[in-house]
Enzyme design. Structure first.
Site, PDB file in Angstrom:
ATOM      1  N   CYS A  68       0.800  -1.245   0.000  1.00  0.00           N
ATOM      2  CA  CYS A  68       0.000   0.000   0.000  1.00  0.00           C
ATOM      3  C   CYS A  68       0.823   1.282   0.000  1.00  0.00           C
ATOM      4  CB  CYS A  68      -0.904   0.091   1.224  1.00  0.00           C
ATOM      5  SG  CYS A  68      -1.966  -1.296   1.479  1.00  0.00           S
ATOM      6  N   HIS A 129      -3.088   7.005   3.747  1.00  0.00           N
ATOM      7  CA  HIS A 129      -2.007   6.089   4.163  1.00  0.00           C
ATOM      8  C   HIS A 129      -0.601   6.605   3.857  1.00  0.00           C
ATOM      9  CE1 HIS A 129      -1.057   1.569   4.969  1.00  0.00           C
ATOM     10  NE2 HIS A 129      -0.778   2.361   5.985  1.00  0.00           N
TER      11      HIS A 129
END
Ligand SMILES: *[C@@H]1O[C@H](CO)[C@@H](O)[C@H](O)[C@H]1NC(C)=O
Ligand SMILES: *[C@@H]1O[C@H](CO)[C@@H](O)[C@H](O)[C@H]1NC(C)=O
Length: 574
Positions: A68, A129
């Site tokens: 990610c 994120h």
């Protein structure tokens, strides 16, 4: 007065027509084999499939990283994550605490930043994120609003099993490890004290032992408390700089994200906009709203994929309703491949499907990095276009920046390249003669798209150690790792030709391929040249940057109220 209104609407019309809008859709951990347009015939993804039939489908679209955070950092900046320090050398490869100090550095330039200077309205809805704070609990140094976005609704963190009670924990393995170590230290101390007492060196060993035990408990209890309440500290919903729900309630989250997206499009229909729609689905812990729960043929995972598809449909619908479709480029991708090791505590498959490709998330096998890539722009990109050349998720940076009438930054290396020549058929080869596949900060493999040849060579310097029971996953560690102890080094590198062996089943040997050593030589040379361009920067994943810092903890109520609040509920929105 009337004239003025006419003039402003004319002006806004001009503005709307001059630069395209962008809707960049990223799904979390979705496998390329989950979509109808990539060959799935049991999961229903009609809205996503329509993007493929109505535009271009990239069959060799490569994420810059199989994880990610680094993949998203590369996507946002058009640069390999090692260039921004967003690739880990330590063991943790993504941010797992909202109160870490690491994040996308301010000197990096995101496409949102560039488009904002062009007068675009920019929003990110969903997962970020890429960090939050760095020195104080409210400096928002790494927050999306400090990286070119005007509007943010979503989470600065990732989604995790620990975010929804009853879904287990990704930290259990680590915690058990720590507890075991502590236990052996306690035993060892006890034995040593008894021995020292016996030899007459220490008078009352029990007193010391008690102090020591107390010390261990004082250390261990807060750690256990923290992880037990992980979701309060890390799974929260923000609107701009404000936390509006802590902990986050997931069930209707995609519905809310969709409503936000539709609202943003309708608010901005008269001016150019960029929407980064970044779904938390289909990362575990899986969830789906009432209308989707139990409806797919693939359990809760399939339900989640189908809910994302519905949401994409709603967004496209809103474009149509506002007659924006012909003036909007829609891109669809996943941040990395499906996480094949995700099996729930009751044995249900909770990870995505990577089709014919080997491995998945956290590996540089094709299953980890070959992601869906769809680009729709009616009237510009011919419907039904298929591009088999290698492309990267870093290309979106250059594509979006150029289409907005800007030029890419000249003061730094940009690894992505404009996709338009390729999708418009003006160019038949991709600019990426070489692509470098990083696992965290480690160069794992290199792809050579040999010119004037069908071959797509891929050389691995190391490969993850798969579980002996399975050739496809790292089931005992939940996820593959790319550091010592979990990998096998290859010298000479392990070579495949993806054109004939896309599933990476049969490594090429010097006997099979007379050019074996020449191919490797070319790859080594390109690698050397690439590595020379990588500068040393502050690593955002150093231990001190990833670990929890209490004073950075964002909390919407006092600590005594347990960081709890629900402003969504109060507004009657959930
Ligand atoms: C479709 O996706 C599901 C869920 O990931 C998977 O189990 C299934 O094998 C896929 N089917 C095909 C034909 O790829
Ligand atoms: C959008 O583009 C398509 C394909 O070029 C065209 O058929 C259609 O009429 C256009 N629609 C609008 C509203 O301009």
């Amino acid at each position: 007065m009337k004239l003025l209104t006419v003039m402003t609407s004319l002006l806004s019309l001009c503005a709307a027509n001059s630069w395209p809008n962008f809707i960049l859709i990223m799904v979390d951990d979705m496998g390329i084999g989950d979509l109808g347009c990539y060959g799935n015939n049991t999961l229903r993804t009609p809205n996503i499939d329509k993007l493929a039939t109505g535009g271009a489908k990239l069959t060799q679209h490569i994420a810059a990283s199989p994880l990610c955070t680094p993949s998203r950092a590369a996507f946002m900046t058009g640069r390999y994550a090692v260039r921004s320090g967003m690739a880990a050398e330590a063991r943790i490869g993504t941010f797992v605490f909202s109160a870490s100090s690491g994040g996308l550095p301010q000197n990096e330039i995101t496409f949102a930043e560039i488009l904002k200077t062009k007068g675009y309205s920019t929003a990110i809805i969903g997962k970020w994120h890429l960090g939050l704070n760095t020195e104080k609990s409210n400096d928002f140094y790494h927050h999306p609003l400090n990286h070119g976005f005007d509007y943010f609704y979503g989470t600065t963190m990732t989604h995790l099993r620990d975010c929804i009670p009853g879904n287990g924990s990704v930290f259990i393995v680590g915690l058990v490890e720590i507890t075991k170590k502590m236990f052996s230290v306690v035993c060892l101390t006890l034995i040593t004290l008894i021995f020292l007492n016996y030899t007459g060196h220490v008078k009352s060993p029990w007193k010391y032992f008690f102090y020591f035990l107390l010390f261990i408990i004082i250390v261990l209890v807060p750690i256990i408390f923290y992880f037990w309440n992980y979701r309060y500290f890390n799974c929260f919903l923000m609107r701009n700089f404000q936390i509006i729900q802590q902990p986050l309630l997931y069930e209707n989250l995609t519905q809310k994200l969709t409503k936000e997206a539709v609202g943003f499009i309708s608010r901005n229909k008269h001016k150019p906009f960029l929407l980064f729609m970044s779904y938390l689905q289909v990362h575990t812990a899986l969830y789906a709203s009432q209308d989707f729960r139990g409806k797919s043929k693939h359990g809760i995972y399939g339900d989640a994929v189908e809910e994302v598809d519905w949401s994409v449909g709603r967004i496209i619908n809103e474009l149509e309703k506002n007659q924006l479709k012909n003036n909007t480029l829609v891109y669809f991708t996943s941040d990395n491949g499906g996480h094949v090791e995700e099996i729930s505590s009751y044995g249900e498959v909770h990870g995505g499907w990577n089709g014919i490709y080997k491995g998945g998330k956290a590996t540089c096998w094709e299953g980890g990095i070959r992601v869906p890539g769809l680009i729709q722009w009616p009237g510009v990109i011919e419907a039904g276009t298929v591009i088999n050349e290698p492309t990267s998720n870093m290309d979106i940076f250059s594509t979006v920046v150029k289409l907005s009438g800007s030029s890419v930054p000249q003061d730094r290396i940009i690894d992505g390249s404009d996709l338009m020549p390729l999708v418009l058929g003006k160019s038949i080869t991709s600019d990426h003669e070489f692509l470098f596949h990083y696992c965290n900060a480690y160069l794992n493999a290199v792809r050579w798209n040999q010119r004037n040849s069908t071959s797509i060579w891929k050389a691995f310097f190391f490969t993850p150690n798969f579980n002996p029971e399975s050739s496809e996953g790292c089931f005992n560690s939940h996820v593959c790792h790319c550091y010592e102890g979990y990998v096998t080094q290859h010298n000479p590198p392990l070579l495949f030709d993806l054109f004939i062996d896309p599933s990476e089943k049969n490594p090429i040997t010097p006997e099979m391929e007379p050019n074996f050593y020449n191919i490797l030589k070319t790859i080594q040379q390109a690698t050397g040249a690439h590595q020379k361009t990588i500068q040393v920067v502050d690593n955002q994943f150093s231990w001190s940057n990833v670990l929890w810092r209490p004073w950075l903890q964002a909390c919407c109520s006092s600590w005594f109220d347990f960081c709890y609040c629900d402003k969504e509920e109060e507004l009657g929105m959930s």
